[in-house]
Design a protein around this motif. Structure first.
Motif, PDB file in Angstrom:
ATOM      1  N   UNK A   1      -6.653   9.970  -3.761  1.00 14.10           N
ATOM      2  CA  UNK A   1      -6.831   8.560  -3.423  1.00 14.10           C
ATOM      3  C   UNK A   1      -6.329   8.284  -2.002  1.00 14.10           C
ATOM      4  N   UNK A   2      -6.890   7.257  -1.389  1.00 14.04           N
ATOM      5  CA  UNK A   2      -6.411   6.887  -0.064  1.00 14.04           C
ATOM      6  C   UNK A   2      -5.137   6.051  -0.211  1.00 14.04           C
ATOM      7  N   UNK A   3      -4.066   6.556   0.360  1.00 14.81           N
ATOM      8  CA  UNK A   3      -2.789   5.868   0.270  1.00 14.81           C
ATOM      9  C   UNK A   3      -2.789   4.531   0.983  1.00 14.81           C
TER      10      UNK A   3
ATOM     11  N   UNK B   1       0.840  -1.181   0.000  1.00 15.53           N
ATOM     12  CA  UNK B   1       0.000   0.000   0.000  1.00 15.53           C
ATOM     13  C   UNK B   1       0.887   1.247   0.000  1.00 15.53           C
ATOM     14  N   UNK B   2       0.405   2.292  -0.622  1.00 15.49           N
ATOM     15  CA  UNK B   2       1.231   3.491  -0.773  1.00 15.49           C
ATOM     16  C   UNK B   2       1.804   3.997   0.551  1.00 15.49           C
ATOM     17  N   UNK B   3       1.004   3.934   1.618  1.00 15.80           N
ATOM     18  CA  UNK B   3       1.529   4.456   2.883  1.00 15.80           C
ATOM     19  C   UNK B   3       2.742   3.649   3.332  1.00 15.80           C
ATOM     20  N   UNK B   4       2.750   2.350   3.027  1.00 14.52           N
ATOM     21  CA  UNK B   4       3.912   1.530   3.386  1.00 14.52           C
ATOM     22  C   UNK B   4       5.048   1.743   2.395  1.00 14.52           C
TER      23      UNK B   4
ATOM     24  N   UNK C   1      -5.021   2.284   0.810  1.00 15.35           N
ATOM     25  CA  UNK C   1      -5.700   1.202   0.091  1.00 15.35           C
ATOM     26  C   UNK C   1      -5.288   1.157  -1.377  1.00 15.35           C
ATOM     27  N   UNK C   2      -4.319   1.981  -1.747  1.00 18.32           N
ATOM     28  CA  UNK C   2      -3.890   1.977  -3.142  1.00 18.32           C
ATOM     29  C   UNK C   2      -2.554   1.257  -3.253  1.00 18.32           C
ATOM     30  N   UNK C   3      -2.535   0.113  -3.927  1.00 13.78           N
ATOM     31  CA  UNK C   3      -1.281  -0.621  -4.061  1.00 13.78           C
ATOM     32  C   UNK C   3      -0.348   0.111  -5.016  1.00 13.78           C
ATOM     33  N   UNK C   4       0.913   0.103  -4.691  1.00 10.39           N
ATOM     34  CA  UNK C   4       1.873   0.813  -5.529  1.00 10.39           C
ATOM     35  C   UNK C   4       2.158  -0.008  -6.787  1.00 10.39           C
ATOM     36  N   UNK C   5       2.231   0.706  -7.897  1.00 10.28           N
ATOM     37  CA  UNK C   5       2.515   0.053  -9.189  1.00 10.28           C
ATOM     38  C   UNK C   5       3.756   0.695  -9.798  1.00 10.28           C
TER      39      UNK C   5
END
Ligand SMILES: Cc1cc2nc3c(=O)[nH]c(=O)nc-3n(C[C@H](O)[C@H](O)[C@H](O)COP(=O)(O)O)c2cc1C
Ligand code: SF4
Ligand code: FES
Lengths: 815, 437, 208
Positions: free
Chosen positions: A67-69, A25-28, A71-75
């Motif tokens: 977007x919520x960081x 997830x983006x936050x991670x 819940x958004x997987x990094x691509x």
């Protein structure tokens, strides 16, 4: 199941090229670039993100909305901004929204100084509020349970606590009620939230809404220090941090270790620290004088003990309880074997097994880990109740089933709290594990199921169904209770278990599969490996002559063949089966030397010398986790009263018995142990560090003694006792059935009354109703208990929460 | 001028029974569809270009085509939660012609390879749910719903599920949670229901009216249907019109006709002597338009261009007798009451807005509060988990923009009234009335 | 200064009463999934809930129908009723309480036998719904037979202002007609048949 592999991707965040695991997830992922995205509701331990608080909004190029960081997987190639005006405006907006109904009573809030809401308001908020309406006010704090207080004004509805209750502990007692701005955290009809893991919500709450009743207002964050160690209250050995103020433990927090506890603690581990500081604790050496125990100097106690042990002239038996460290166990067996010339020592309540069986069951190839429970294809829970015996593992099993679709099979005598999660369950008569395992092996590999099934008092069809959920060649983990391989038929059961493992192809060193034992005591595995067995030395080495095991020690003491007993952290009347035999043994023994923290029945009545035992917050040394992880205890506080390091007590005593153990510091004791156990060779306390080391993963594991125990003889096991009008007795020990629980003021309310669990059909036959007082008797002994009806209890069996009666059959009548 | 497809013969006695429905050609479209391949049926629906009638206006055929192919449990959920203020069109169909909906669902299920269907109907619609359940029983008995429908390879189970009073359960993901037996909280998207919806399975969710149109499309052919309305908004649409009009009710219109024709032509306009002050073109969630906007064609794209939306097709007309503050307060209170409470901006933002409006109404505000309110609305929009928060912030925001002078006058009048009240003098008549813009 | 929570106006809307000030009763036991051995459930209720559960791939889907059934039997979602449903569904009563309190039509406090929902949302209020609600409140508010609530849009703005009485939609109504309506309900009759939704014809001139 193979664990998911991680591919790294490169993305851009605030103009920085950052490499992070794909789909993190983006936050991670942002953390890989040292960028912090604020979060409230996001907590990966709780499962899939819910996106509720909206604190983590970020801008992603190509997507019009923020977007919520969380819940958004990094691509690969993603371009993310966290510092733009749009993002800042959103962050300030969320903080402003969250604070409009928050009371901002930080000066009187227990969370102050360690509060994510404070930190995030400061770091990402606008620093002002335009909200000028009156804030809502409610009564606070309110009790949510005797352990947890709730302040609903402060709650920011992040969903963490209810998600924990619903999706991690799965007790589903803590819920949200009402809707919208009226939503609040509560329980059904004013029932308290009391459950084995409830305390975790205090640690999860990002504001001061949920606070620990025992910790409230005991300290401010700047008054305290954290000290990492390991909880020794059960075999799960969770990693903890003690919160210490002025040499007192005020709180226990989790110290996340995914390989051990996955970041959770049970309420016993979280609150029983109170036992460290209660008045009941023994902190002075005692000797019996005119029938009474009386405080004396160490000098006096040690010389009394030494003299008495010397007088016994080798006729000494020793029992080490589960909380004994590896070092203490190791030194104890040296004292016994080298100093007192006795091989009569044991650490297993149910007695030892043939050495080749110890070696086979403990072999590194066959060893499953805690994490394997989560990733296996299937897990068989066999003759244990994780929530009572090793609580944290219960959560791990639930997680595997819920998140990774692990197939769970439960085979126990007593209905298990995991039954509803299982794809197959089977019941067998108390104590009939051996026959059950044979039947299961037959169901897997062909052979007669019906015969052993009947002997086990189990249903053959259930066993076959259970067998179908276990595939040979899959990753299967068998989590079994030590009690399965204990007692008079323990060796047969062990052979049957190994046979089952072979059928499931677990013996070939399969990664992610194997056996995992739930030992009876916290450090059961470590004590076995340190040589606290009558038939094995350190490292499960051969001994010249086998001594007596637990039951034999009791018998020999009763018969006067042993005149002295050395009890290290063990009160046989509380901790061991065969209460009657032990009562006789203690009565008869001339000398009883005990290391004890509390004067429980056996110690109070029978000990001649009592050495005050250290609490786990004071101890140094190592423990070995049931899956082979050697973990380190570090003292968090100094010794209260006259308490001393127990390794040094053993060493002092040895010296008086003309044995120089050669240890002057705790570290020397550890070094001696590591040198003596070949497969621990080369370990150091530094290497063990904060997270422990699994010895199986080190090269020295190759020195583990190989074993080829004979296969089971295939003979029909003895049938479970035929009820014939009476009831089969099983015993269990709930999570709350511990001395530490009884003496901790906060937990005392949980210490169980004597319950008798009985099926509705049996109750009807005996005309018993819920809550009735009954007398349960066997062989002329009786205990009083209260009836608890359980729909799922198999007819013909009853379960008693105690070791007070020995089965197999009992009579029950109304008191 | 108007083609009547959905409301045709709607008041025929006992149309809700199978017998009467079949007599009028009912279930013939299903037979026709089952005679075609699934792909052909889907093709007709796609060609019809019908856009969802529930609010978001997403093309129905495209939504079906998003469902993954292959053998698995796929779900169809009919959204009969109809709770958008001002909307009562589905009610008419559910009550009077439930078989048309069932037939439409069968067609959609066939096109999407779906095996299990649920109709989530709001709990308040007791009569309609009873009729629907009775119709469903009849359809099951007649072999229209069940295993191998009419000998085809379509097998479908269908149940009516009654809600229990929560507007948010009209939002598709909240509806799914509610149908799964949970609190009706919206879910994060992605994943979208087409991939992971009900019980984590692929799920098609459509509004009652959307699904009920399917038989018509199959009967006419998609291309023929697409000739109705405009290019971007094909077909006919049920419009619920209410508030200050002389003939409130449901009307079926061809999309693209001037709004004036609906408000004045069909519904008779406001009462004598009154004029349209503002109107919601698509339920209370749509930003408001004023009397100057009556010539905007009533279709998805034209309304979007005008900064609002067609939504559920519910027109609420407010005439010049009503202060805009009253309207704003009603609307805001509704959304506060219906906010599920899961996400921060919606839960707190709706609550805060109501409190500010109450102060404005009671004369304890200043014009600065209007700026704060507008800022709060801006802070809600786009930041929520679902669009319920936006559904309050957009109309309120639009009212502040379009009626700011009236808000300011209202504040001033209420304040003056308060001052007078403390001096115990009777306030002048003009101030009691509130401001008329 | 401590603020008396009872005096903080919280529920302007009048239809929901949260329990923010309630602590857990520490004398009570925790509330896990009720054990069937100690939770008697009326056979008819059990059968009904089990029938609902069979409709869905996941038994929990039957939560709202089960709570409707409980409410029908006991008049409200009483703790006993919730426990019984929880026992049949193998859920905790907490689970069902969370669901019940989310929805406006499920009541976790005792209510009058007749549900009287007056729509006070925008379209109805433009046509006088607030006065109508006042009238209902005035004439029926004290009568324990009635559960009078201001409700959000009931989907009947074409007969605004309107009321739903036990699910039966009636409108338009004038405040002056309220006593007559309530009396009819007390007598067990359905008021104003010609103004009931069941009998309403479409307004669309092309519909016929
Ligand atoms: C707050 C909210 C409420 C909604 N209520 C309804 C409703 O009552 N009925 C409905 O059909 N769609 C409603 N929707 C729209 C649905 O989310 C969804 O878009 C629709 O059911 C899809 O069907 P359609 O494509 O046929 O329009 C609502 C959306 C939101 C955000
Ligand atoms: S009590 Fe704490 S953890 Fe629970 S929802 Fe409120 S803020 Fe979150
Ligand atoms: S942390 Fe992402 S929404 Fe809460």
């Amino acid at each position: 199941m193979p664990r998911p592999e991680q591919r790294m991707v490169t993305f851009s965040i605030d103009g920085l090229e950052v490499t992070a695991p794909e789909n993190a997830m983006l936050v991670d992922a942002a953390k890989y670039g040292d960028v912090e995205i604020p979060v409230f509701c996001y907590e990966p331990k709780l499962g899939a993100p819910v996106g509720a608080c909206r604190m983590c909004l970020v801008e992603i190029e190509g997507i019009p909305k923020l977007q919520t960081g969380c819940s958004t997987p990094v691509k690969d190639g993603m371009v993310v901004h966290t510092q733009t005006d749009r993002v800042k405006q959103a962050q300030e907006a969320i903080v402003e929204f969250l604070l409009i109904n928050h009371p901002l009573d930080c000066p009187v809030c227990d969370k102050g100084g360690e509060c994510p809401l404070q930190d995030i308001s400061f770091g990402w908020g606008g620093g002002r509020s335009r909200f000028i309406e009156p804030k809502r006010h409610f009564q606070k704090p309110l009790a949510l349970s005797p352990l947890v207080a709730i302040d609903r004004e402060r709650c920011i509805l992040c969903y963490r606590c209810v998600r924990f209750s619903q999706e991690i502990a799965e007790d589903y007692q803590l819920v949200l009620e009402e809707r919208g701005a009226h939503t609040y955290v509560s329980t059904f009809d004013g029932h308290p939230y009391v459950a084995p893991f409830s305390g975790n919500i205090v640690e999860l709450c990002p504001v001061g809404a949920l606070t620990s009743q025992p910790y409230r207002f005991r300290a401010r964050p700047w008054d305290i220090e954290g000290s990492g160690s390991v909880c020794t209250l059960c075999p799960a050995q969770c990693n903890v941090t003690f919160t210490v103020r002025d040499e007192r433990v005020l709180r226990v927090l989790g110290r996340d270790n995914v390989e051990v506890d996955d970041g959770w603690l049970c309420d016993k581990g979280r609150f029983a620290y109170q036992a460290v500081h209660v008045d009941e604790r023994v902190t002075q050496p005692l000797i019996r004088d005119g029938g009474e125990l009386r405080e004396v100097s160490w000098e006096r106690a040690l010389s009394e003990a030494a003299a008495a042990l010397r007088r016994a002239n080798g006729r000494v038996g020793a029992i080490a309880g589960g909380e004994t460290t590896n070092e203490e166990g190791f030194l104890l067996q040296r004292l016994m074997r080298e100093g007192l010339g006795s091989g009569d020592l044991d650490s297993r309540p149910g007695g030892t097994l043939a050495l080749d069986l110890h070696r086979a069951l403990g072999a590194p190839d066959l060893q499953a880990t805690v994490a394997d429970l989560e990733f296996a294809h299937s897990v068989l829970v066999l003759d244990c109740e994780p929530v009572d015996d090793m609580p944290i593992v219960d959560l791990r099993i639930r997680k595997g089933v819920r998140r990774r679709h692990v197939k769970l099979a439960v085979a126990t005598s007593r209905p298990s709290s995991l039954d509803p999660n299982a794809s197959a369950t089977a019941r067998f008569a108390p104590g009939a594990g051996e026959a059950f395992v044979m039947a299961l092996s037959a169901a897997l590999g062909g052979g007669d199921v019906a015969g052993p099934a009947q002997a086990a008092g189990a249903d053959a069809a259930e066993i076959r169904a259970l067998g179908r959920s276990l595939q040979a060649g899959d990753d299967v983990v068998i989590l079994y209770g030590e009690q399965l391989v204990s007692g008079p038929r323990g060796e047969h059961a062990a052979r049957a278990l190994l046979d089952l493992a072979r059928r499931l192809e677990l013996t070939s060193g399969r990664e992610g599969a194997g056996l995992l034992c739930v030992p009876a005591g916290t450090n059961g595995r470590g004590l076995t490996e340190a040589g606290v067995l009558p038939n094995a030395g350190p490292g499960l080495a051969d001994v010249e002559q086998s001594g007596r095991d637990t039951a034999a020690i009791a018998a020999a003491a009763s018969a006067g063949e042993l005149t002295a007993l050395y009890l290290m952290h063990c009160d046989p009347l509380v901790d061991l089966p065969g209460r009657d035999a032990w009562a006789g043994a203690l009565e008869r023994a001339t000398t009883v030397v005990a290391h004890a923290a509390f004067l429980t029945d056996g110690v109070r009545e029978h000990a001649n010398v009592v050495f005050p035992a250290e609490s786990y917050a004071e101890k140094e040394g190592t423990l070995t986790h049931p899956d082979g992880r050697v973990q380190r205890l570090r003292p968090a506080i100094g010794h209260p009263g006259a308490t001393r390091s127990e390794w040094s007590v053993i060493a002092d005593l040895a010296r008086r018995l003309d044995l120089d153990l050669g240890v002057l510091t705790g570290a020397m004791a550890s070094a001696q142990l590591f040198a003596a156990v070949p497969f621990y060779a080369g370990l150091t306390l530094e290497a063990i560090g904060g997270k422990g080391v699994r010895w199986q993963e080190r090269e020295a594991a190759a020195t583990f003694p190989a074993a080829e125990p004979e296969a089971a003889d295939g003979a029909e096991p003895p049938s479970a006792a035929d009820a014939n009008g009476r009831l089969r007795l099983g015993t269990f020990r709930s999570i709350w059935n511990a001395t530490e629980v009884r003496v901790s003021p906060a937990l005392r309310f949980l210490h169980p009354k004597l319950r008798l669990e009985i099926s509705p059909a049996d109750a009807q036959r005996l005309e018993l109703f819920q809550g009735d007082h009954v007398v349960v008797g066997s062989d002329g002994h009786t205990v009083d208990a209260t009836v608890t009806l359980r729909e799922t209890m198999p007819e013909g069996s009853v379960f008693l929460e105690t070791n007070a009666l020995d089965g197999p059959l009992v009579e029950v009548r109304r008191a | 001028m108007t083609k009547t497809l959905l409301l045709k013969g709607i008041d025929e006695p006992d149309l809700h029974t199978l017998e009467v429905y079949e007599r009028g050609g009912g279930y013939q479209a299903l037979r026709k569809a089952l005679g075609m391949s699934r792909e052909e049926v889907l093709h007709e629906l796609e060609v019809s270009a019908i856009r969802g009638r529930g609010g978001a206006g997403f093309a129905m055929g495209k939504k079906i085509s998003f469902l993954p192919k292959g053998q698995m449990d796929k779900y169809l959920v009919c959204n009969a939660d109809e709770s958008e203020p001002g909307t009562f069109k589905d009610r008419e169909l559910l009550q009077k012609n439930p078989h048309m909906l069932i037939e439409g669902m069968l067609i959609a299920a066939y096109a999407g390879g779906i095996t299990r269907a649920f109709i989530y109907i709001r709990g308040e619609y007791a009569l309609q749910a009873d009729r629907l359940e009775a119709a469903l029983e009849e359809a099951k008995a007649a072999g229209y719903v069940g295993e191998r429908v009419l000998g085809s390879d379509l097998s479908l189970t269908m149940w009516v599920h009654r809600g229990a009073g929560a507007y948010i359960c009209g939002e598709e993901t909240a509806l799914l949670d509610s149908l799964e037996g949970k609190r009706g909280n919206p879910r994060l998207k992605p994943p979208f229901p087409a991939n992971q919806g009900l019980y984590q399975g692929p799920t098609l969710i459509n509004n009652v009216e959307t699904l009920a149109t399917a038989p018509t499309i199959i009967r006419m052919g998609g291309a023929e249907y697409a000739k109705l309305g405009t290019t971007g908004s094909t077909g006919t649409k049920l419009v619920s019109i209410s508030g200050h009009v002389q003939r409130p009710g449901n009307y079926e219109i061809e999309l693209g006709i001037p709004s004036r024709e609906i408000i004045y032509g069909l519904a008779g306009g406001p009462p004598e002597g009154r004029s349209v002050k503002l109107w919601f073109p698509g339920g209370s969630s749509a930003p408001v338009l004023t009397g100057d906007d009556l010539d905007i064609p009533y279709d998805f794209d034209s309304l979007a261009k005008a900064g609002t939306m067609l939504g559920s097709g519910a027109i609420i007309v407010v005439d010049d007798s009503t202060p805009v503050v009253d309207v704003a307060l009603k609307v805001a209170k509704f959304y506060r009451h219906e906010s599920c409470g899961k996400c921060t901006p919606c839960r707190e933002g709706t609550n805060w807005t109501v409190k500010m409006l109450e102060r404005i109404d009671s004369g304890e505000a200043t014009p600065m509060d209007l700026d704060i309110m507008a800022a709060v609305c801006t802070n809600i929009i786009g930041n929520c988990l679902c669009v319920l928060g936006d559904a309050m912030a957009m109309p309120i925001g639009s009212m502040i923009v379009k009626f700011r002078p009236e808000f300011e006058a209202h504040i001033e009048a209420a304040r003056a009234r308060n001052e007078l009240a403390t001096t115990e003098e009777a306030p002048p008549e003009a101030l009691i009335q509130g401001a008329v813009a | 200064m401590a603020i008396d929570p009872g005096r903080v106006p919280r529920f302007g809307h009048g239809s929901r009463v949260p329990g923010w000030d309630e602590a857990a009763d520490l004398e009570k036991d925790p509330a896990p999934i009720p054990d069937p051995a100690t939770t008697p459930v009326p056979e008819e209720l059990r059968a009904r809930i089990e029938e609902y559960m069979a409709r869905y791939p996941d038994r929990r889907s039957a939560a709202i129908p089960a709570l409707h059934a409980v409410q029908e039997r006991y008049g409200w979602c009483s703790p006993e009723g919730i426990e019984q449903a929880a026992c049949v569904m193998r859920l905790t009563p907490g689970y069902l309480t969370a669901v019940a309190t989310f929805y406006d039509m499920l009541f976790t406090q005792p209510v009058g036998r007749h549900d009287v929902y007056v729509c006070t949302n925008i379209s109805c209020s433009l046509r006088g719904a607030d006065a109508l609600f006042e009238a209902f409140h005035e004439h029926g508010g004290g009568d324990p037979e009635f559960n009078i609530r201001a409700f959000e849009c009931l989907g009947a703005c074409d007969i605004a202002p309107m009321v739903s009485i036990d699910g039966n939609y009636v409108g338009p109504l004038a405040p002056g007609e309220v006593p007559e309506v309530l009396d009819a309900v007390r007598r067990g009759e359905e008021p104003f048949p010609e103004r009931q939704m069941a009998n309403r014809k479409s307004t669309d001139p092309n519909a016929a």
